[in-house]
Scaffold this motif. Sequence first.
Motif, PDB file in Angstrom:
ATOM      1  N   THR A  66       0.827  -1.210   0.000  1.00  0.00           N
ATOM      2  CA  THR A  66       0.000   0.000   0.000  1.00  0.00           C
ATOM      3  C   THR A  66       0.860   1.258   0.000  1.00  0.00           C
ATOM      4  N   GLY A  67       1.894   1.281   0.843  1.00  0.00           N
ATOM      5  CA  GLY A  67       2.783   2.439   0.890  1.00  0.00           C
ATOM      6  C   GLY A  67       3.543   2.641  -0.410  1.00  0.00           C
ATOM      7  N   THR A  68       3.970   1.539  -1.019  1.00  0.00           N
ATOM      8  CA  THR A  68       4.713   1.626  -2.272  1.00  0.00           C
ATOM      9  C   THR A  68       3.815   2.121  -3.399  1.00  0.00           C
ATOM     10  N   VAL A  69       2.589   1.604  -3.455  1.00  0.00           N
ATOM     11  CA  VAL A  69       1.645   2.047  -4.479  1.00  0.00           C
ATOM     12  C   VAL A  69       1.372   3.547  -4.348  1.00  0.00           C
ATOM     13  N   ARG A  70       1.202   4.024  -3.126  1.00  0.00           N
ATOM     14  CA  ARG A  70       0.922   5.453  -2.924  1.00  0.00           C
ATOM     15  C   ARG A  70       2.097   6.312  -3.375  1.00  0.00           C
ATOM     16  N   ALA A  71       3.309   5.888  -3.035  1.00  0.00           N
ATOM     17  CA  ALA A  71       4.488   6.661  -3.444  1.00  0.00           C
ATOM     18  C   ALA A  71       4.645   6.649  -4.961  1.00  0.00           C
ATOM     19  N   HIS A  72       4.450   5.487  -5.557  1.00  0.00           N
ATOM     20  CA  HIS A  72       4.519   5.369  -7.021  1.00  0.00           C
ATOM     21  C   HIS A  72       3.482   6.288  -7.679  1.00  0.00           C
ATOM     22  N   GLN A  73       2.251   6.240  -7.175  1.00  0.00           N
ATOM     23  CA  GLN A  73       1.181   7.034  -7.767  1.00  0.00           C
ATOM     24  C   GLN A  73       1.408   8.525  -7.579  1.00  0.00           C
ATOM     25  N   SER A  74       2.003   8.918  -6.461  1.00  0.00           N
ATOM     26  CA  SER A  74       2.254  10.347  -6.234  1.00  0.00           C
ATOM     27  C   SER A  74       3.212  10.905  -7.284  1.00  0.00           C
ATOM     28  N   VAL A  75       4.180  10.103  -7.709  1.00  0.00           N
ATOM     29  CA  VAL A  75       5.099  10.551  -8.752  1.00  0.00           C
ATOM     30  C   VAL A  75       4.373  10.627 -10.095  1.00  0.00           C
ATOM     31  N   ILE A  76       3.562   9.612 -10.405  1.00  0.00           N
ATOM     32  CA  ILE A  76       2.811   9.628 -11.663  1.00  0.00           C
ATOM     33  C   ILE A  76       1.872  10.833 -11.701  1.00  0.00           C
TER      34      ILE A  76
END
Length: 255
Positions: A66-76
């Motif tokens: 969940t944390g990784t997905v959020r960080a990835h999405q914030s960059v996108i």
Amino acid sequence: MIGLRYVYAVCRPFGTPLQAQLAGVAGDPPRLLHHHGLVAVVSHVPERDFAEEPLRRHLEDLEWLTGTVRAHQSVIDALTVVTTPLPLRLGTVFRDDSGVRVMIEEREEGFRRTLDRLQGRVEWGVKVYVETAAPAPAEAETPDKPVSGRDYLRQRRQRVRSHEDRWQQAEAFATRLHEKLSAYAEDARLHAPQNPTLSGASGQNVLNAAYLVPRSESEEFVEMVDRTKDDVPGMRVELTGPWAAYSFAGEEQQP
């Protein structure tokens, strides 16, 4: 920071800087790696977490994922504000910058073709749910005495018929809406209906679709969806976006 290279997206060069405080996966700010007229957006990630074996284990850890997905999405999301990114799959990792450059060279033609197609466009998501109907008073109350077998069968047939009618109405509504939005959008994708247990959304999902729309026409597209929300009682329409065009980023989808 020394580590592996995590790649978020590929895009064309752009002049507007990303947010100064933007943190990527594992907390490392994203940077731009230019090669062959394209840009890979990357950050450093620790090998102890993102090498092949530990990454496979982490992908089964819901909290970490969940944390990784959020960080990835914030960059996108930050990229989507300043350019048209071609998002790569979550967990796309290379040993070093050279590995990223090789990947760009191997897929360069497909990247350029897809970026040309997505330029100036965003993805909007539309979902339609059948709201769960409350039981009718006659069904909610337990009778004081058992009904006859004939009465039981008649009531059961009525419930089944009512359920079937409701689903036919929902499918017809979802089909009309999808056809209308598809005719307006440049492209559309139908995804599998979401499992309510996993999504946490109320009601039964009967339409889960994505639409590729030019930024300049997005306001009209949103208004079009809004106008449908009260067309049929018991149907809930949800609009999400604008997103980077995840559903349209695959090179295999190009004509």
